[in-house]
Design a protein around this motif. Sequence first.
Motif, PDB file in Angstrom:
ATOM      1  N   LYS A 154       0.901  -1.165   0.000  1.00 47.21           N
ATOM      2  CA  LYS A 154       0.000   0.000   0.000  1.00 47.21           C
ATOM      3  C   LYS A 154       0.933   1.206   0.000  1.00 47.21           C
ATOM      4  O   LYS A 154       1.016   1.963   0.973  1.00 47.21           O
ATOM      5  CB  LYS A 154      -0.869  -0.046   1.269  1.00 47.21           C
ATOM      6  N   SER A 155       1.680   1.330  -1.079  1.00 43.74           N
ATOM      7  CA  SER A 155       2.881   2.163  -1.026  1.00 43.74           C
ATOM      8  C   SER A 155       2.595   3.656  -1.165  1.00 43.74           C
ATOM      9  O   SER A 155       1.736   4.072  -1.960  1.00 43.74           O
ATOM     10  CB  SER A 155       3.856   1.704  -2.100  1.00 43.74           C
ATOM     11  N   PRO A 156       3.333   4.459  -0.395  1.00 46.66           N
ATOM     12  CA  PRO A 156       3.130   5.911  -0.392  1.00 46.66           C
ATOM     13  C   PRO A 156       4.001   6.623  -1.431  1.00 46.66           C
ATOM     14  O   PRO A 156       5.115   6.197  -1.722  1.00 46.66           O
ATOM     15  CB  PRO A 156       3.606   6.298   1.016  1.00 46.66           C
ATOM     16  N   SER A 157       3.473   7.699  -1.952  1.00 44.13           N
ATOM     17  CA  SER A 157       4.286   8.622  -2.748  1.00 44.13           C
ATOM     18  C   SER A 157       4.201   9.972  -2.032  1.00 44.13           C
ATOM     19  O   SER A 157       3.122  10.576  -1.963  1.00 44.13           O
ATOM     20  CB  SER A 157       3.728   8.739  -4.165  1.00 44.13           C
ATOM     21  N   ILE A 158       5.332  10.416  -1.485  1.00 43.40           N
ATOM     22  CA  ILE A 158       5.336  11.642  -0.677  1.00 43.40           C
ATOM     23  C   ILE A 158       5.805  12.816  -1.540  1.00 43.40           C
ATOM     24  O   ILE A 158       6.880  12.752  -2.155  1.00 43.40           O
ATOM     25  CB  ILE A 158       6.308  11.481   0.517  1.00 43.40           C
ATOM     26  N   LEU A 159       5.012  13.870  -1.554  1.00 48.32           N
ATOM     27  CA  LEU A 159       5.433  15.098  -2.243  1.00 48.32           C
ATOM     28  C   LEU A 159       5.782  16.127  -1.171  1.00 48.32           C
ATOM     29  O   LEU A 159       4.920  16.494  -0.347  1.00 48.32           O
ATOM     30  CB  LEU A 159       4.302  15.620  -3.133  1.00 48.32           C
ATOM     31  N   LEU A 160       7.037  16.561  -1.142  1.00 45.57           N
ATOM     32  CA  LEU A 160       7.461  17.543  -0.137  1.00 45.57           C
ATOM     33  C   LEU A 160       7.040  18.940  -0.573  1.00 45.57           C
ATOM     34  O   LEU A 160       6.734  19.186  -1.750  1.00 45.57           O
ATOM     35  CB  LEU A 160       8.975  17.449   0.081  1.00 45.57           C
ATOM     36  N   ASP A 161       7.093  19.885   0.401  1.00 45.24           N
ATOM     37  CA  ASP A 161       6.514  21.204   0.100  1.00 45.24           C
ATOM     38  C   ASP A 161       7.464  22.135  -0.640  1.00 45.24           C
ATOM     39  O   ASP A 161       7.106  23.269  -0.934  1.00 45.24           O
ATOM     40  CB  ASP A 161       5.990  21.850   1.389  1.00 45.24           C
ATOM     41  N   ASP A 162       8.695  21.648  -0.959  1.00 42.48           N
ATOM     42  CA  ASP A 162       9.615  22.563  -1.640  1.00 42.48           C
ATOM     43  C   ASP A 162       9.615  22.395  -3.163  1.00 42.48           C
ATOM     44  O   ASP A 162      10.446  22.982  -3.858  1.00 42.48           O
ATOM     45  CB  ASP A 162      11.051  22.397  -1.091  1.00 42.48           C
ATOM     46  N   VAL A 190      13.951  11.821   4.396  1.00 40.82           N
ATOM     47  CA  VAL A 190      12.595  11.251   4.410  1.00 40.82           C
ATOM     48  C   VAL A 190      12.638   9.819   3.852  1.00 40.82           C
ATOM     49  O   VAL A 190      12.049   8.891   4.432  1.00 40.82           O
ATOM     50  CB  VAL A 190      11.617  12.144   3.612  1.00 40.82           C
ATOM     51  N   ALA A 191      13.359   9.617   2.741  1.00 44.74           N
ATOM     52  CA  ALA A 191      13.432   8.268   2.134  1.00 44.74           C
ATOM     53  C   ALA A 191      13.974   7.254   3.143  1.00 44.74           C
ATOM     54  O   ALA A 191      13.486   6.122   3.221  1.00 44.74           O
ATOM     55  CB  ALA A 191      14.316   8.297   0.891  1.00 44.74           C
ATOM     56  N   ARG A 192      14.962   7.666   3.926  1.00 46.02           N
ATOM     57  CA  ARG A 192      15.535   6.733   4.910  1.00 46.02           C
ATOM     58  C   ARG A 192      14.550   6.380   6.014  1.00 46.02           C
ATOM     59  O   ARG A 192      14.650   5.325   6.614  1.00 46.02           O
ATOM     60  CB  ARG A 192      16.809   7.324   5.517  1.00 46.02           C
ATOM     61  N   ARG A 193      13.615   7.252   6.278  1.00 47.77           N
ATOM     62  CA  ARG A 193      12.677   6.989   7.387  1.00 47.77           C
ATOM     63  C   ARG A 193      11.424   6.227   6.950  1.00 47.77           C
ATOM     64  O   ARG A 193      10.627   5.824   7.795  1.00 47.77           O
ATOM     65  CB  ARG A 193      12.284   8.318   8.042  1.00 47.77           C
ATOM     66  N   VAL A 194      11.232   6.075   5.655  1.00 49.19           N
ATOM     67  CA  VAL A 194      10.065   5.304   5.188  1.00 49.19           C
ATOM     68  C   VAL A 194      10.381   3.818   5.382  1.00 49.19           C
ATOM     69  O   VAL A 194      11.427   3.333   4.945  1.00 49.19           O
ATOM     70  CB  VAL A 194       9.758   5.613   3.699  1.00 49.19           C
ATOM     71  N   SER A 197      11.776  -0.574  -0.775  1.00 51.73           N
ATOM     72  CA  SER A 197      12.372   0.292  -1.796  1.00 51.73           C
ATOM     73  C   SER A 197      11.670   1.637  -1.790  1.00 51.73           C
ATOM     74  O   SER A 197      10.452   1.712  -1.535  1.00 51.73           O
ATOM     75  CB  SER A 197      12.288  -0.341  -3.194  1.00 51.73           C
ATOM     76  N   VAL A 198      12.442   2.682  -2.018  1.00 49.69           N
ATOM     77  CA  VAL A 198      11.884   4.035  -2.091  1.00 49.69           C
ATOM     78  C   VAL A 198      12.523   4.738  -3.295  1.00 49.69           C
ATOM     79  O   VAL A 198      13.754   4.850  -3.371  1.00 49.69           O
ATOM     80  CB  VAL A 198      12.179   4.850  -0.810  1.00 49.69           C
TER      81      VAL A 198
END
Length: 489
Positions: free
Chosen positions: A249-257, A418-422, A426-427
Motif C-alpha cells: 500500500k505504497s506511499p508517494s510523498i510530495l514535499l513542500d519545496d 525522508v526516504a531513509r525513514r520510510v 524500496s523508495v
Amino acid sequence: MSSYERVHIGGSWQRPHGTERLTMTDPRTGEAGATVTLADAVDVERAVVVARSTFDEGPPWSLADRLDCLDGLADVIEAQSETFAEQISAEIGATDQFARLAQVGVAVSTLRGIVAAARDYRFEEEVGDSTVVSEPAGVVAAIAPWNYPLHQALGKVGAALACGCPVILKPSELTPLSAYLLADAARDAGVPDGWFSVLAGRGDVVGAALVESPGVDVVSFTGSTDVGRWIASRAGSTLKRVALELGGKSPSILLDDLDEQAFAAAVRSTVAFCLMNVGQTCAAWTRMIVPESRYQEAADLAKECAATYVPGENLAPVASREQWERVASYLRSGVEEGAELVYGDPRPASPDGGYFMAPVVFGRVSTEMRIAQEEIFGPVLAIQTHTGDDDAVRVANSTDYGLGGAVFGDDPRRVGAVARRVRSGSVHVNGLNGNRMAPFGGYKQSGIGREFGRWGLQEFLEVKAIQPPPGYRLPRADQASLAVVGGGS
Ligand code: NAD
C-alpha cells in the motif's frame, strides 16, 4: 477451443494425474477460452521425486554452464516475445504494448540481471582461517501470482537455477499457459532433464502440497499477504526456508519545496505508477501524500491525469471478474467512509463483456479508512495530506505494509532523510527509477526476504563455514566448478 491436458515434469510433458478442468476466461471479452487440466497432489509428489533425485543424485551442472544456459533462456524468450506477450494479454488482459514492453521485456531484463548478479557473486570467501562457501539450498517450490506472470516466475526460477537448485513452478490459476510457454523455452534453451517442472494447479491443492512436501527445501512465494501468512505457518511444520513477496500500500510523498512544474510532474508520475497494469502492481504508489496547503492543486492535477486513461483504449481490463468485484467493493467502502470523490465513478455498472473499470481518485483520505490501509489492486488512488516532513513520514508508515514508495522533493538532503525513514523495501526518488541489480522486497506485512541482485540469490543458498586448524590452507575452488550440485558428482 484449445485443451491442455499435460504437466511438465523435469523437462518432459506428461499426462496429469489430476482430472479437474479449468476453463480460462479472456478478461478483454469475458468469454471462455482454452481449458487446462489441473495437476493434483500426486503430480506434485511426482515432480518432487524428480527434483529431489536431480539434486541428490543427478549428474552435476556447473555454475558456468547454468549461467550460460540462463543467458540462452533469456535469448529464447526474447525471440518469442510476441508469443509470450499475446498469451499474457489473453490471460490477464494487458494491452499489447504493455504486454510486450513491461510483461515480457522487463522479465527478460530481470533474468539477465539475475545472471549478472550470479556472475559477480562470491560463492566462496575467506574469513580469517575459515573458508565460507555458499551452496545450493535444495529443491525449490516457486509459487507465483498472475499480475506479472513471466517476470515473477523468472525472478524465482532464474535465481534458483543460477544457484543450483532444481525448481518446481506453480503459476497462478489465471496464467498457466504463459508458464507452459516458459517450460518449452527452458527446454529449447537446454535446461537439463530434472531441473525444471511446471504444474498448473489450484493454490490450495498444488501450492499447499508443495508447501507441505518434506522433499521441498525452499518455498519462494509471491502473492497476497493472507496466503503468505498461511504458507509461513505451514512451512514451519517441516522447517523449510520461506521467502515471501507480499502485498503493498505504497506511499508517494510530495514535499513542500517542489516548484509548480516539479509538483505537477510528481503528481503525474504518481498517478502513472498507481495505474500501471490497471493498478495491479504490488509496489504501486496507491497513496499520494501531499502538503495540506497544496491539496487542491494536487487533486486537480490528479483528476486531469486520471481522465486521460480510457478503459478499452489505453487502459486494460482488470484480470478477472473476482478482481473487478473486489475493486468495486473498495470503491463502495471509500464512499461509505466519507472520502471525497475527486474523479471517477465509485459505483461502476457490472461488466458485461470485458472486465473494464475506469480510474477512481479519492481525496481527503484519512489513515483509518480501509482504502488507506488495505491493498485494493485496482485503478484507485487515495490522496492523503501532511503538514511537514515528520508528518509525511508518519502518514507514509501508517499501514501494516512496507513494500515500495517514493519521495519527491527539491532538496536532496530532505529527500534523503525522508526516504531513509520510510519503512519500505524500496523508495524511489523524484520518479520511477529501475535498477535490475537492486534488491526488491518488503518490510512488515509485505514480506520476508528479497528478490533480485545478490540478495535474491541468497534466498536459494546455504552457507557453510569450513574451519581448518590455524595455518592449514584449504585449496581455493575454481569459480566455474563452484556450487556444483548432485550427490553423485
Ligand atoms: P494469491 O495470494 O491469491 O495467489 C498467489 C499464488 O499463491 C497463486 O499461484 C495461488 O494459486 C497460490 N496459492 C493460493 N493459496 C495457496 C495456498 N493455500 N498454498 C499455496 N499456494 C497458494 O495472490 P494473487 O491474487 O495471485 O496475486 C496478487 C497478490 O500478489 C497481491 O497481493 C500483490 O500485492 C501480490 N504481489 C506481490 C509482489 C511482491 O513482489 N511483493 C509481486 C506481485 C504480486
